[in-house]
Enzyme design. Structure first.
Site, mmCIF file in Angstrom:
data_model
loop_
_atom_site.group_PDB
_atom_site.id
_atom_site.type_symbol
_atom_site.label_atom_id
_atom_site.label_comp_id
_atom_site.label_asym_id
_atom_site.label_seq_id
_atom_site.Cartn_x
_atom_site.Cartn_y
_atom_site.Cartn_z
ATOM 1 N N GLY A 84 0.806 -1.219 0.000
ATOM 2 C CA GLY A 84 0.000 0.000 0.000
ATOM 3 C C GLY A 84 0.834 1.261 0.000
ATOM 4 O O GLY A 84 0.367 2.320 -0.432
ATOM 5 N N SER A 85 2.071 1.175 0.454
ATOM 6 C CA SER A 85 2.976 2.335 0.388
ATOM 7 C C SER A 85 3.697 2.371 -0.951
ATOM 8 O O SER A 85 3.925 3.444 -1.527
ATOM 9 C CB SER A 85 4.015 2.258 1.508
ATOM 10 N N GLU A 94 -6.714 -6.949 -1.041
ATOM 11 C CA GLU A 94 -6.642 -6.694 0.399
ATOM 12 C C GLU A 94 -8.003 -6.388 1.018
ATOM 13 O O GLU A 94 -8.288 -6.832 2.124
ATOM 14 C CB GLU A 94 -5.663 -5.551 0.688
ATOM 15 N N SER A 146 3.926 2.167 7.999
ATOM 16 C CA SER A 146 4.240 1.790 9.388
ATOM 17 C C SER A 146 5.654 2.237 9.750
ATOM 18 O O SER A 146 5.964 2.477 10.912
ATOM 19 C CB SER A 146 4.149 0.268 9.539
ATOM 20 N N LYS A 179 4.648 -11.183 8.290
ATOM 21 C CA LYS A 179 5.618 -10.252 8.882
ATOM 22 C C LYS A 179 6.061 -10.776 10.252
ATOM 23 O O LYS A 179 7.248 -10.733 10.588
ATOM 24 C CB LYS A 179 5.015 -8.845 9.008
ATOM 25 N N HIS A 207 0.289 -8.460 -26.720
ATOM 26 C CA HIS A 207 1.377 -9.292 -27.231
ATOM 27 C C HIS A 207 1.526 -10.583 -26.438
ATOM 28 O O HIS A 207 2.493 -11.304 -26.624
ATOM 29 C CB HIS A 207 2.682 -8.493 -27.221
ATOM 30 N N SER A 243 7.100 4.088 3.786
ATOM 31 C CA SER A 243 6.529 2.958 4.513
ATOM 32 C C SER A 243 5.563 3.518 5.531
ATOM 33 O O SER A 243 5.972 4.252 6.444
ATOM 34 C CB SER A 243 7.620 2.154 5.222
ATOM 35 N N ARG A 274 -2.774 0.954 3.097
ATOM 36 C CA ARG A 274 -3.415 1.213 1.797
ATOM 37 C C ARG A 274 -4.491 2.289 1.908
ATOM 38 O O ARG A 274 -4.886 2.878 0.901
ATOM 39 C CB ARG A 274 -4.021 -0.072 1.237
ATOM 40 N N THR A 300 8.629 -1.828 7.613
ATOM 41 C CA THR A 300 8.656 -2.904 6.613
ATOM 42 C C THR A 300 10.098 -3.229 6.247
ATOM 43 O O THR A 300 10.848 -2.349 5.803
ATOM 44 C CB THR A 300 7.822 -2.469 5.387
HETATM 45 O O1 PA5 Z 1 -1.723 -2.530 2.639
HETATM 46 C C1 PA5 Z 1 -1.013 -3.142 3.415
HETATM 47 O O2 PA5 Z 1 -1.317 -3.351 4.596
HETATM 48 C C2 PA5 Z 1 0.299 -3.667 2.937
HETATM 49 O O3 PA5 Z 1 0.303 -3.752 1.559
HETATM 50 C C3 PA5 Z 1 1.432 -2.781 3.451
HETATM 51 O O4 PA5 Z 1 1.366 -1.520 2.818
HETATM 52 C C4 PA5 Z 1 2.770 -3.429 3.179
HETATM 53 O O5 PA5 Z 1 2.852 -4.616 3.912
HETATM 54 C C5 PA5 Z 1 3.912 -2.519 3.563
HETATM 55 O O6 PA5 Z 1 3.718 -1.986 4.815
HETATM 56 P P1 PA5 Z 1 4.020 -0.432 5.036
HETATM 57 O O7 PA5 Z 1 3.097 0.262 4.120
HETATM 58 O O8 PA5 Z 1 3.702 -0.184 6.467
HETATM 59 O O9 PA5 Z 1 5.440 -0.231 4.695
#
Ligand code: PA5
Length: 694
Positions: free
Chosen positions: A407-408, A578, A447, A688, A594, A445, A497, A450
């Site tokens: 999500g980041s 997700e 959080s 994780k 293609h 990130s 996300r 990561t």
């Molecule tokens: O959406 C989510 O929870 C994940 O895709 C996180 O974004 C991913 O695990 C990476 O974590 P972070 O965005 O805290 O770096």
């Protein structure tokens, strides 16, 4: 005097359910012989009499693209009724089109879902009918009855009127609606009765006169439409007229009342295929009376119709007089003799509209509320970026390397669409070896914890000191503090996300200050604010909900375009994963032309639930847009469905973000339709945690 063909292609998809459905009614089933659909067979059969340019199909908006893809007709040859109004308005519309093309034109009206065994004799009967029509008569084809069927209307012949092409032609004495069995038996023993085939031939001008006499409202509507044919305003006028015209059949509305109606009796192996038993009767059978389409393994099986799915065997033991129809929608096992009643099952099987109010209770952590706040997040993100402590020495870079996951990580892809310098997205533990001081390293990130992001960011710092990071805290913040790297903090408490507005817009604003942003965002922000209202749960039946309903139960294949909506397609995929907790895939045009399209060849077997979604904006290369048009036809020919989803607003950014935001809403509604809470992503956290213990 030219001859025109008018194919009537509609249907509710009930009688041959579950092989036929409202989106794929009987004309599109491969029952026309040699694997052809019935509509294709109808088209091929009449073509020698009319030629390609003089064929029209009357259909509805849902089926029109499928008709176009199947028959390859020009748009002007496909007459789209805004709503089904029975046969009289449909025929009136076609008569209008024919009379405008050729005031003297004769039209042959053909249902798209009949099977005809002897095509030569079918055409001979039509030639006789055309001759009579040219003289000004209203002609219908009557089928010599082979049994006292109660499922058809009957035509009683009157006096012999003439003959042509080896066919006697009779005046019509009376039309009778579907009779009861005793009456049908009496008709057969008396003789002189024919099944009403629904095949008519007349001069277009003549049927318009009769419509004027018997159905004045419809006539009025058609006269009003005449001046708009092929001009702007046609669709709106048609929609309005069709709300007002009476729904009535041509038999009841005109034929039963008109004078000078004649019948050409014919027997060319005509089948209406009104139920599974009728289909069984026409299909080739083995020695035990089993007609199988697809793979069938049978022991002690007799008189059975087997309709298997590609790639899946139907096995039967000790059954007879049974119809087994296995499709993606349902598995039907029916007593063949009662297959008329399948219609009732089809009606019951129609999905009830979702009870959104109840489904909303699944959203226990308030994801919908967070999604609704996305436009606010974006504005606040812009402000945070303005206030952030960013040293001017960071500017002067020639590219940006964004390291981040999930999500980041999507932030980097989207920045690539919005910045004036190239952006490389790095998802993994390492950064590319060619990175140096000319690169601005951006750690993203949510959080801040990561491990891939931390590892790549650290490695990147050994190559360039031009760096900054964004997170809500975590180890990334500590790393930046210890290495004296600018760090931008954003509010915590969200799913990563669901914090995209903060991540992306804060960075955009910072990069704008560093001279690297180039897209204007104001219109985008306005469009997003509008969407927040229009797509929220307070607007039931909204566009996002409708798209989610179209996707539920399927595997979305989201298609964006390179250099434009690609990252948005990826975001749709990840959000569906997700939030809705289900598989989804994405690809980009033109690249997918293609490779991916070859994979469609066996899609019916290996991914029958695939649902293609084309993300569209007005900013794609014209050749890419042309490719999408071709792909739509290819998909329909393969029996695969697709959705087209258009961006809102005018600017590139507005179209891009409106599509992205729509996808976020869709993914949450899809979660609810899937019966899951959109917020938790346990598998990510579990992985994780396990890695942390290693
Ligand atoms: O959406 C989510 O929870 C994940 O895709 C996180 O974004 C991913 O695990 C990476 O974590 P972070 O965005 O805290 O770096």
């Amino acid at each position: 005097m030219s001859v025109y063909g008018v194919i009537m292609a509609g249907g509710k998809g009930e009688r041959l359910w579950p092989a036929s459905t409202p989106a794929r009614p009987k004309p599109f089933l491969p029952l026309g012989g040699e694997g052809k659909s019935l509509i294709q067979a109808t088209y091929d059969r009449v073509l020698p009499l009319t030629g390609r340019e003089r064929l029209y199909v009357v259909t509805n908006a849902t089926l029109a693209p499928r008709v176009k893809a199947t028959l390859g007709l020009a748009d002007s040859q496909i007459l789209v009724e805004p709503q089904g109004r029975n046969t009289a308005p449909a025929i009136g519309l076609a008569a209008l089109a024919v009379s405008l093309a050729d005031p003297e034109g004769v039209m042959i009206v053909l249902p798209a879902d009949h099977l005809i065994e002897d095509e030569e004799s079918f055409r001979r009967a039509l030639e006789a009918a055309v001759e009579a029509a040219q003289e000004g008569h209203l002609v219908t084809l009557g089928i010599e009855p082979s049994c006292p069927a109660t499922g058809y209307g009957y035509i009683q012949r009157g006096k012999l009127f003439g003959s042509s092409h080896g066919h006697d032609i009779f005046k019509v004495k009376r039309f009778t609606e579907k009779p009861d069995e005793d009456t049908a038996r009496r008709f057969l023993s008396e003789g002189g009765y024919y099944w009403n085939s629904g095949i008519f031939v007349w001069r277009a001008a003549r049927i318009l006169e009769e419509i004027d006499r018997f159905l004045p409202k419809l006539s009025q509507a058609l006269k009003g439409l005449a001046g708009l044919w092929g001009r702007p305003g046609w669709e709106a006028a048609l929609r309005k007229s069709w709300q007002e015209v009476e729904a009535i059949s041509i038999d009841y509305g005109v034929m039963e009342r008109a004078e000078d109606v004649v019948v050409v009796p014919a027997s060319f192996g005509w089948h209406d295929l009104g139920d599974w038993q009728a289909v069984w009767e026409v299909l080739p059978k083995d020695g035990t009376g089993v007609a199988a389409r697809g793979e069938h393994l049978g022991v002690d099986t007799a008189r059975a119709l087997i309709w298997a799915r590609p790639g899946k065997t139907v096995a039967t033991l000790g059954v007879s007089d049974v119809a087994i129809v296995d499709t993606q929608e349902a598995l039907l096992v029916a007593d063949m003799k009662r297959s008329q009643k399948v219609r009732e099952l089809a009606q019951q099987a129609r999905p009830a509209p979702p009870k959104w109010e109840k489904l909303l209770e699944l959203d226990t952590s308030g994801m919908l509320e967070v999604v609704a706040s996305f436009p606010d997040q974006c504005r606040k993100g812009l402000e945070l970026g303005e206030e952030a402590d960013v040293p001017p020495e960071l500017s002067g870079f020639s590219r940006v390397l964004c390291v981040g996951m999930g999500g980041s990580g999507i932030t980097g892809d989207l920045l690539g669409r919005l910045l004036s310098v190239p952006v490389i997205s790095c998802r993994g533990y390492r950064v590319p070896s060619y990175i140096g001081e000319e690169t601005l390293l951006v750690g993203v990130s949510y959080s801040g914890n990561t491990e891939e992001t931390l590892s790549a960011f650290e490695e990147g710092l050994s190559r360039t000191r031009r760096a900054l990071a964004i997170s809500s805290g975590g180890k990334l913040r500590e790393l930046c503090a210890s290495r004296k790297i600018p760090w931008i903090g954003i509010p915590g408490g969200y799913q990563p996300r669901a914090a995209l507005g903060y991540l992306l817009f804060t960075l955009l604003s910072v990069l704008r200050r560093l001279g690297a942003a180039h897209l204007e965002l104001e219109e985008a922000l306005e469009v997003l604010a509008g969407q927040a209202k229009a797509l929220g749960p307070a607007s039931p039946g909204n566009r996002a909900q409708a798209i989610a309903q179209a996707l539920v139960g399927g595997v979305p294949l989201i298609y964006g375009t390179s250099g434009n909506t690609g990252p948005v397609a990826f975001r749709w995929k990840t959000q569906i994963n997700e939030n809705a907790k289900q598989p989804a895939f994405w690809a980009e045009l033109p690249e997918l032309c293609h490779n991916e399209i070859v994979g469609w060849e066996l899609a019916e077997r290996v991914l029958p639930e695939g649902r293609v979604v084309f993300l569209r904006t007005g900013h794609d290369h014209p050749r890419v847009q042309a490719r999408i048009e071709i792909l739509k036809e290819v998909l329909l020919r393969r029996g695969l469905s697709y959705l087209e989803v258009e961006g809102e607003g005018k600017s590139e950014a507005a179209q891009l973000f409106s599509l992205l935001y729509l996808g976020d809403w869709v993914s949450v509604y899809l979660a609810l339709l899937n019966g899951v809470d959109p917020t938790p992503v346990r598998p990510i956290q579990e992985l994780k945690d396990r890695l942390a213990r290693l």
